[in-house]
Design an enzyme around this catalytic site. Sequence first.
Site, mmCIF file in Angstrom:
data_model
loop_
_atom_site.group_PDB
_atom_site.id
_atom_site.type_symbol
_atom_site.label_atom_id
_atom_site.label_comp_id
_atom_site.label_asym_id
_atom_site.label_seq_id
_atom_site.Cartn_x
_atom_site.Cartn_y
_atom_site.Cartn_z
ATOM 1 N N ARG A 110 -0.193 5.960 19.164
ATOM 2 C CA ARG A 110 -0.634 7.141 18.421
ATOM 3 C C ARG A 110 -1.452 8.050 19.326
ATOM 4 O O ARG A 110 -2.225 7.580 20.165
ATOM 5 C CB ARG A 110 -1.485 6.743 17.221
ATOM 6 C CG ARG A 110 -0.738 5.866 16.254
ATOM 7 C CD ARG A 110 -1.182 6.088 14.821
ATOM 8 N NE ARG A 110 -0.591 5.077 13.949
ATOM 9 C CZ ARG A 110 0.638 5.144 13.427
ATOM 10 N NH1 ARG A 110 1.417 6.191 13.682
ATOM 11 N NH2 ARG A 110 1.098 4.184 12.650
ATOM 12 N N THR A 159 0.190 -1.102 13.087
ATOM 13 C CA THR A 159 1.140 -1.309 11.987
ATOM 14 C C THR A 159 2.570 -0.856 12.317
ATOM 15 O O THR A 159 3.478 -1.096 11.549
ATOM 16 C CB THR A 159 0.697 -0.537 10.732
ATOM 17 O OG1 THR A 159 0.716 0.862 11.054
ATOM 18 C CG2 THR A 159 -0.697 -0.929 10.279
ATOM 19 N N ASP A 169 -3.305 6.225 -3.096
ATOM 20 C CA ASP A 169 -2.135 5.668 -2.413
ATOM 21 C C ASP A 169 -1.513 4.583 -3.312
ATOM 22 O O ASP A 169 -1.968 4.372 -4.444
ATOM 23 C CB ASP A 169 -2.489 5.153 -1.008
ATOM 24 C CG ASP A 169 -3.252 3.850 -1.033
ATOM 25 O OD1 ASP A 169 -3.888 3.557 -2.062
ATOM 26 O OD2 ASP A 169 -3.209 3.106 -0.037
ATOM 27 N N ASN A 203 -8.348 8.784 6.665
ATOM 28 C CA ASN A 203 -7.220 8.670 5.732
ATOM 29 C C ASN A 203 -7.641 8.432 4.272
ATOM 30 O O ASN A 203 -6.808 8.341 3.387
ATOM 31 C CB ASN A 203 -6.255 7.575 6.191
ATOM 32 C CG ASN A 203 -6.898 6.187 6.209
ATOM 33 O OD1 ASN A 203 -7.843 5.918 5.466
ATOM 34 N ND2 ASN A 203 -6.393 5.304 7.054
ATOM 35 N N SER A 244 0.807 -1.220 0.000
ATOM 36 C CA SER A 244 0.000 0.000 0.000
ATOM 37 C C SER A 244 0.848 1.282 0.000
ATOM 38 O O SER A 244 1.611 1.503 -0.917
ATOM 39 C CB SER A 244 -0.935 -0.079 1.216
ATOM 40 O OG SER A 244 -1.796 0.991 1.257
ATOM 41 N N ASP A 275 -1.525 1.389 -3.666
ATOM 42 C CA ASP A 275 -2.279 0.289 -4.275
ATOM 43 C C ASP A 275 -3.692 0.719 -4.650
ATOM 44 O O ASP A 275 -4.553 -0.119 -4.930
ATOM 45 C CB ASP A 275 -2.300 -0.951 -3.364
ATOM 46 C CG ASP A 275 -2.961 -0.693 -2.021
ATOM 47 O OD1 ASP A 275 -3.063 0.484 -1.640
ATOM 48 O OD2 ASP A 275 -3.378 -1.659 -1.359
ATOM 49 N N GLU A 324 -12.559 5.945 6.482
ATOM 50 C CA GLU A 324 -11.590 6.367 7.487
ATOM 51 C C GLU A 324 -11.127 7.750 7.041
ATOM 52 O O GLU A 324 -11.124 8.066 5.846
ATOM 53 C CB GLU A 324 -10.397 5.407 7.512
ATOM 54 C CG GLU A 324 -10.742 4.079 8.152
ATOM 55 C CD GLU A 324 -9.505 3.258 8.504
ATOM 56 O OE1 GLU A 324 -9.340 2.940 9.680
ATOM 57 O OE2 GLU A 324 -8.710 2.957 7.599
ATOM 58 N N PRO A 342 -2.699 2.088 20.710
ATOM 59 C CA PRO A 342 -1.485 1.469 20.185
ATOM 60 C C PRO A 342 -1.659 1.247 18.682
ATOM 61 O O PRO A 342 -2.724 0.808 18.243
ATOM 62 C CB PRO A 342 -1.413 0.132 20.931
ATOM 63 C CG PRO A 342 -2.797 -0.149 21.406
ATOM 64 C CD PRO A 342 -3.534 1.156 21.486
HETATM 65 C C1 16G Z 1 -4.033 -0.224 8.128
HETATM 66 C C2 16G Z 1 -5.506 -0.300 7.858
HETATM 67 C C3 16G Z 1 -6.112 1.061 7.852
HETATM 68 C C4 16G Z 1 -5.802 1.767 9.148
HETATM 69 C C5 16G Z 1 -4.331 1.757 9.436
HETATM 70 C C6 16G Z 1 -4.070 2.232 10.839
HETATM 71 C C7 16G Z 1 -6.631 -1.897 6.442
HETATM 72 C C8 16G Z 1 -6.730 -2.478 5.065
HETATM 73 N N1 16G Z 1 -5.738 -0.925 6.579
HETATM 74 O O1 16G Z 1 -3.364 0.440 7.098
HETATM 75 O O2 16G Z 1 -7.473 0.923 7.694
HETATM 76 O O3 16G Z 1 -6.239 3.093 9.117
HETATM 77 O O4 16G Z 1 -3.854 0.429 9.352
HETATM 78 O O5 16G Z 1 -2.729 2.103 11.129
HETATM 79 O O6 16G Z 1 -7.331 -2.298 7.346
HETATM 80 P P1 16G Z 1 -2.216 2.222 12.600
HETATM 81 O O7 16G Z 1 -2.856 1.127 13.409
HETATM 82 O O8 16G Z 1 -0.742 2.106 12.495
HETATM 83 O O9 16G Z 1 -2.626 3.571 13.094
HETATM 84 ZN ZN ZN Z 2 -3.666 1.135 0.261
#
Ligand code: 16G
Ligand code: ZN
Length: 614
Positions: free
Chosen positions: A577, A572, A346, A442, A134, A348, A440, A569
């Site tokens: 945060r 990713t 983005d 984003n 992504s 993808d 979202e 938390p």
């Molecule tokens: C991922 C999620 C996105 C979310 C982001 C939050 C999917 C396909 N993608 O990219 O929806 O906004 O994580 O990231 O579910 P974070 O947990 O690091 O804040």
């Molecule tokens: Zn994406």
Amino acid sequence: MQLVLQLFSCRVTLETHHPVQSSGQKQSQQSSPDSSTPERGRGDVRQCIHVIREVGSAAHALQSQKQHKMAQFDKVSQKSKLHPKPEGLTLQYGTAGFRTHAKHLDHIMFRMGLLATLRSKKTKSTIGVMVTASHNPEEDNGVKLIDPMGEMVTAVWEGYATQLANAEQDSLLKELKDILEKEDIDVSEPASVYVGKDTRPSSASLSQAVLDGVSSLGGKTHDYGLVTTPQLHYMVCCCNTRGCYGSPTVEGYYQKLSQAFLQLTQNASNRTDDQKRLQVDGANGIGALKMREMEAFLRSELQVVLSNDGSSGKLNHMCGADYVKVQQKAPQGMNMGVGERCCSFDGDADRIVYYYTDSKGCFHLLDGDKIATLISTYLKELLTQAGLNLQIAVVQTAYANGSSTRYLEDVMKVVVCCTKTGVKHLHHAAQEYDIGVYFEANGHGTVLFSKAAQKQIQELVKDLNTNDERKQAVKLLESTINLINQTVGDAISDMLVIEAVLAIRGMSVQDWDAIYTDLPNRQLKVTVSDRRVIDTTDAERKAVTPEGLQDAIDSLVKKYKNARSFVRPSGTEDVVRVYAEADTQESADSLAHEVSLAVYRLAGGVGDEPKPLH
Ligand code: 16G
Ligand code: ZN
């Protein structure tokens, strides 16, 4: 085990054969112990021979099934050696699947090929595997599984993904068998897996590893090659609905969307070329490539000026939806005129944000919240005009700007629901309504129409007795449904919906922006020794642990006007945060900083204490 059971059931058949005979037959049998009633005796023998034959062939089938299974496992074992797991490496199937530096992912891809094959055998449907990271940097890569209706794979299977990914080389088969057993999967079932990839240099060999995984378990593959993530979701859904959702080809996708778009924009026939013009930042990724392919289908009703098309720049580098949203500034490589409507995909193409710069050079971002507001307002109006009593709801996360929530609830009188971060949570919540609009902040989102809602709309289109205004509205609803990719957020589809809505309503990007004014906000991150010490509730809006943190946040928020703040938390990244909003940017920045300090002190911060922003 199965063989024993089958033999046992045959024996039961033999033993219960006599009791179900009529009493007269019983009598005659008793009076002729040497089976002198030849018909009856021959019948029994025939029956027995038949059963024995059945047992024999069942045993044979099971034997060959067993051999097939052994051969299959041998093949997996052999092939997996070509995709070895680096010892000790553990990764987790997170909110967005597996995602990390591409060099760690070869074994993960092979194993996700295996898992997708099992999932396909289990669901007796086609499963998708998308190779992409992504919006992450070009050096990273990742993989996500797509379930039969084009949705994200279930939580239990996410767990299997992690289990399989982290099995050391010598216990891979054991883990595989464990999943087969738990899910009661017949390994000899056929399987079908669709595979797609983004434009990263590593994607070609990694998607080959997925294909290897599928074929080693005897599954069939269809390699779509370079596609956007939402295109692959669409293909999977088309296949499993046997074409009801559309034709499972890239051309089928372009045709379905462009026809709907052209039908919608017929209702805005006096648009000028300037109004049809849109600047698109392709993030140097797959979205740019696919936009080029689609252009001809749109017959100049949308005139795309494409930048960051991948011909020179690096994927997601200083461009793309995530860069624009996080940095709150225009991407590099785009030549923006004053007031011109622009958008960014983005890497993808499953996210989109819009923006423009005003005559004072001020940058205006129209994020997922603004998109949800535009689309839900439009749909609500159409429902009223069509006289349809369908419930429409907007699903957001805690990151949604407070102004958007207030506008939707107070002015639009739309139901607003808040879920945890992550597409699957929003998607799931949106399924609860006749029409669920989810985005979202984003820029990832789409609209879901329940089966009942779609049926009502289709029936009303056919109903010749409806008057002109109603008919017009319901036709627009029908085309809008066709334009939306209901399987997942889709930058291309969302862009076409937004462009059509603006055209039909005769709105400029500035009019759209003026629907409500965002509250100034700030996002920060804090590094702690273990982010799992933070546990949240109420759709991540309240921290339950560590003790005292929520109280601290509450008293800080009270110091500012129109303020709100929460911590969570990340799913990713190894950070916590922090989000804050307030009446001015200074207040939002200051609140975010103070909350960061509270996290640092109460949740085991590491490194330097967070510094004030100003
Ligand atoms: C991922 C999620 C996105 C979310 C982001 C939050 C999917 C396909 N993608 O990219 O929806 O906004 O994580 O990231 O579910 P974070 O947990 O690091 O804040
Ligand atoms: Zn994406």
